[in-house]
Structure formats: structure tokens, C-alpha cells
Design a protein around this motif. Structure first.
Motif, PDB file in Angstrom:
ATOM      1  N   ALA A 101       0.832  -1.206   0.000  1.00 63.05           N
ATOM      2  CA  ALA A 101       0.000   0.000   0.000  1.00 63.05           C
ATOM      3  C   ALA A 101       0.868   1.258   0.000  1.00 63.05           C
ATOM      4  O   ALA A 101       0.574   2.228  -0.710  1.00 63.05           O
ATOM      5  N   ALA A 109       0.846   3.786  -3.154  1.00 61.14           N
ATOM      6  CA  ALA A 109       0.513   5.186  -2.892  1.00 61.14           C
ATOM      7  C   ALA A 109       1.606   6.101  -3.423  1.00 61.14           C
ATOM      8  O   ALA A 109       1.326   7.129  -4.045  1.00 61.14           O
ATOM      9  N   ILE A 125      -3.747   6.603   8.816  1.00 59.62           N
ATOM     10  CA  ILE A 125      -4.107   5.693   7.726  1.00 59.62           C
ATOM     11  C   ILE A 125      -5.399   6.155   7.059  1.00 59.62           C
ATOM     12  O   ILE A 125      -5.515   6.139   5.819  1.00 59.62           O
ATOM     13  N   THR A 174      -5.831   7.335   3.176  1.00 63.46           N
ATOM     14  CA  THR A 174      -6.867   6.710   2.341  1.00 63.46           C
ATOM     15  C   THR A 174      -7.725   7.769   1.657  1.00 63.46           C
ATOM     16  O   THR A 174      -8.007   7.686   0.449  1.00 63.46           O
ATOM     17  N   TRP A 189      -5.502   0.978   0.247  1.00 62.79           N
ATOM     18  CA  TRP A 189      -5.528   1.707   1.523  1.00 62.79           C
ATOM     19  C   TRP A 189      -6.842   1.493   2.259  1.00 62.79           C
ATOM     20  O   TRP A 189      -6.874   1.510   3.491  1.00 62.79           O
ATOM     21  N   THR A 202      -6.171  -1.699   3.967  1.00 62.34           N
ATOM     22  CA  THR A 202      -5.277  -1.463   5.102  1.00 62.34           C
ATOM     23  C   THR A 202      -6.029  -0.821   6.260  1.00 62.34           C
ATOM     24  O   THR A 202      -5.849  -1.192   7.425  1.00 62.34           O
TER      25      THR A 202
END
Length: 441
Positions: free
Chosen positions: A52, A56, A113, A117, A220, A223
Motif C-alpha cells: 500500500a 501510494a 491511515i 486513504t 488503503w 489497510t
């Protein structure tokens, strides 16, 4: 976790609990289960998190570098002047500063996080929508939406790495930087050929990068669902650090700002410099890609080298020297050795992974890194805003690249001086410890 090593626990647990999670991975607590299921789940979450981060990073520069080779087409279609195009190349710095300052506040409320996202969602939405823009103002606004997503990810991914990979800051920053350089290079190299092959004009060439953003968003989201992080995870003492009293923080901000000035001028104007020297549009895009490709392996190994040393001054000097040589070549003979100039600029731009590594090393905790990252990047991007606009104005006024490139070469002198100060082996907590101690109590 040490209680799992006692004889009593050994009779009920097949393996010590300390071994159910890799030391280098995220600090997640796997659910209890038979056999090796917790260990496998922890490994899966570690790999998911690392992938991730990498995906990203792939999405943090195509917003900018896919535009560079197509800038002339966009200008003609939307009726932009050279000064407005300069503003467009300065827009990343403006957005990164404005939204970067907000990132730690958002992270404390909903978790880093979750903010990253949301950033991936903003990147995807902005890329799709700006490909339908009918005027300059709308194009700039939708570009800013994507750049807002990039801004929060810029600040918080190093924080996520520090929090969930505390023993692997160097390798993870290396992975992040390498993926970022790869995404930058890929967008610069294939946007023009892809646009020509698909026959959709610049709109399709810019909008196609939303596919990569959508993939990052899915990763994400996965995650976020698996980690269930808590907001407000930073310590109160770290939140209240009087960071403006740290000379290291100011040196990092200045170093960051000057390297960002050069980087965004390079990404925004290098294809135009080569095109003015008689090099074709397609080749100029490939040359920009070379600049970024050079940074891919260097961005992976440099953070590891830097993290192993007490200070990083040697890297600051070498990268500045490469930049001075590259800008001199672009000013005096851009078509004389274009591949060499592109390679030298790629090495110079590796000041970015170097400063990210130093940010991770100059604070002791994830909370300290969050504050330092927001400060250094926020102030740094504010410093870099005038650069691309000034370069565009100087070019429009003179019709030549001598003065703009000379100015950028000159700016590398204070960049090196600030980098030498920021590279000294110390932490911001040490510098502001006396002032922060009363607040911590």
C-alpha cells in the motif's frame, strides 16, 4: 509479551507470542487462533501495508509529471499564458503547503491511515475530473483537488512508516522513495506515447492515471479495515513540541523548500527547455523520464546509506554538486549532452528522499515525526512557491533559459548550507527539550 515465554504459557501456546508478528512489520495485534494462523495473518498485514505504501507513492507525482510533456497542448487548448503556466507548475507547492499543515490535525482526529486513504480518493477524483475541464480556472481547481490528496500523503506516509515500521525506517523510506521516483518517471515517459497511441488528446493522456489512483485507494481501504487504528495516537508531549525553536527543524524546512523549487521547475519546465533547443516533444518527455529513472535506484539505496550514518553531510554536498553541473549544462548547451544533463538533474533531485530520511531520523517518536514532517514540508513548500512562477516570468521576459537556470544553480548554494546544518546527528526533542519539558508534565 514477555510473559508468553514462561513455562506455564509454553504448555498452552505452540509458539511464543513474540514470534507471531515480524519485528519489522506494523504493530498490529493478530487475533488468537490455532497453529500458525496469527503469524501468517501478521505477515500478510505487513506485506499489505508495504505494498500500500509503495502503490501510494507511485501516485504522488503523475499529477504533475504527466502534465509536463503535454503542457504546451494544455496551454493552447485552454488559452494559458506562460505566466499562468508558471502558476500551474507552482500549484503543487502551494497545495502541499496549505494541506500539509492540516495533515497532522486530521491524523489526530481520524488516524493517519484514514487520512492517507482519503488522500488517495482525492487524487483519483481530481485526475478523472480535470480531464473534462473546459477552462483554465476549472482545470486549476481540479488539479488542486488531486494535489490536496498528494499533500496529506506526503506528510503522513513517513509518519505511518515511523509508527508501524519503527525498526525499518531506512528500508521503508527507501521503498517509498523508489516507488515515488518510479511513478514520476513512468508518467513522464509514457504520457505522450500513450496519448498518441490512444488518440484521445491530452485529456485522455492525463485522465488515464486515475486508474493507478483507484488501485491505491482500494489497497488503503483494505489497510484501513485491517488495522482499525485509533485516532489521537501521538503522545501529548510530541504534540506540544515548540518546534519553531529548533534550528534543525528550520534547516530542514529551508533545505526542503529549496530542493522542492528545483524539483518542480525540473518537472514543469525541463521538457520545454529541451524542446526550445530543437529536441522533439516525445524525446523531451523521455529525457524527463531519464531524470526520474535515475532517481529510482538511488532513492532506494540512499535512505539506507543515510540512516546508517550519524550525519548525512557528504550526501548533501554530492547532490548539490550534481545539480550545479546539470543546471549549467541546461543553460549553456541543452542539446549538447541532454542525456547527461538529465542524469545529473535526476541525481540532484534525490535530495528529496534524503530530506525525508533526515525528517525520520531527526525525531524520536511518530508524534515528533508528524510535527516535524508537517513543519518542514509545509514551510518548505511555501518557500518553493515563488520559484516556478519566477522561472516562467524570466523565460517569458527574456525568451532564453540562461538566467532561469543560472538562478537555480545559485540557489543550490544556500540549499547546501542548510542541508549541512540539517544533516548533523541530533533530534528536535534534544533541541527543544527544556522548553517542552514543562508542557509534558
Amino acid at each position: 509479551m514477555s510473559t508468553a515465554d514462561s513455562p506455564a504459557d509454553a504448555r498452552t501456546a505452540p509458539r511464543p507470542a513474540a514470534r507471531t508478528e515480524p519485528a519489522a512489520g506494523p504493530r498490529t495485534e493478530p487475533p488468537a487462533g490455532p497453529g500458525h494462523r496469527p503469524e501468517r495473518r501478521a505477515r500478510f498485514l505487513t506485506v499489505l501495508f508495504a505494498v500500500a505504501v509503495a502503490v501510494a507513492a507511485l501516485n504522488l507525482r503523475p499529477v504533475v509529471t504527466s502534465l509536463g510533456p503535454l503542457l504546451e497542448r494544455v496551454r493552447e487548448d485552454l488559452g494559458m499564458s506562460a505566466t499562468l503556466a508558471g502558476l500551474l507548475t507552482a500549484l503543487p507547492s502551494l497545495c502541499f503547503a496549505a494541506f500539509g499543515f492540516a495533515a497532522p490535525v486530521l491524523a489526530r482526529r481520524i488516524g493517519p491511515i484514514a487520512v492517507v486513504t482519503a488522500g488517495m480518493g482525492a487524487i483519483t477524483l481530481g485526475l478523472v475530473a480535470r480531464s473534462f475541464a473546459g477552462g483554465t480556472a476549472v482545470f486549476l481547481l481540479l488539479t488542486a483537488v488531486s494535489l490536496a490528496g498528494v499533500a496529506v500523503a506526503n506528510v503522513l506516509i513517513p509518519v505511518v512508516i515511523k509508527r508501524y515500521f519503527p525498526g525499518q525506517v531506512g528500508p521503508m523510506i527507501g521503498l517509498y522513495s523508489m516507488a515515488l521516483s518510479a511513478g514520476t518517471a513512468l508518467a513522464a515517459a509514457v504520457t505522450v506515447p500513450l496519448t498518441s497511441a490512444m488518440g484521445g488528446g491530452w485529456r485522455l493522456g492525463l485522465g488515464i492515471w486515475a486508474v493507478a489512483g483507484a488501485i491505491a485507494l482500494v489497497l488503503w481501504l483494505a489497510t484501513l479495515l485491517t488495522h482499525r487504528e485509533k485516532a489521537g495516537g501521538h503522545s501529548r508531549s510530541a504534540e506540544r513540541l515548540p518546534i519553531t525553536r529548533s534550528r534543525t527543524a528550520w534547516a530542514l524546512a529551508g533545505f526542503f523548500g529549496l530542493q522542492a523549487t528545483g524539483a518542480y521547475v525540473t518537472m514543469g519546465w525541463m521538457p520545454k527547455i529541451f524542446q526550445d533547443a530543437g529536441i522533439s516533444e516525445g524525446t523531451s518527455g523521455v529525457l524527463l523520464a531519464v531524470t526520474m529513472v535515475v532517481g529510482v535506484p538511488v532513492s532506494f539505496v540512499l535512505p539506507n546509506w543515510a540512516a546508517r550514518r550519524g550525519d548525512q553531510r557528504i550526501f548533501v554536498v554530492v547532490l548539490a554538486a550534481c545539480g550545479i553541473a546539470g543546471y549549467s549544462g541546461l543553460a549553456l548547451a541543452p542539446a549538447g549532452a541532454p542525456w547527461l544533463w538529465a542524469a545529473l538533474m535526476g541525481l540532484s533531485n534525490c535530495a528529496f528522499p534524503l530530506v525525508l530520511t533526515m525528517i525520520g531520523l531527526r525525531a524520536r517518536s511518530a508524534g515528533g515525526v508528524a510535527q516535524l514532517s508537517a513543519f518542514a514540508q509545509g514551510i518548505g513548500y511555501l518557500i518553493s512557491i515563488p520559484g516556478p512562477i519566477l522561472i516562467g516570468s524570466l523565460y517569458q521576459a527574456t525568451g532564453e533559459w540562461y538566467l532561469p537556470m543560472g538562478l537555480l544553480a545559485l540557489l543550490l548554494v544556500p540549499q547546501m548550507a542548510l542541508g549541512l546544518r540539517a544533516a548533523l546527528p541530533r533530534t528536535i526533542e534534544d533541541e527543544v527539550g527544556r522548553a517542552a519539558a514543562p508542557a509534558a508534565r
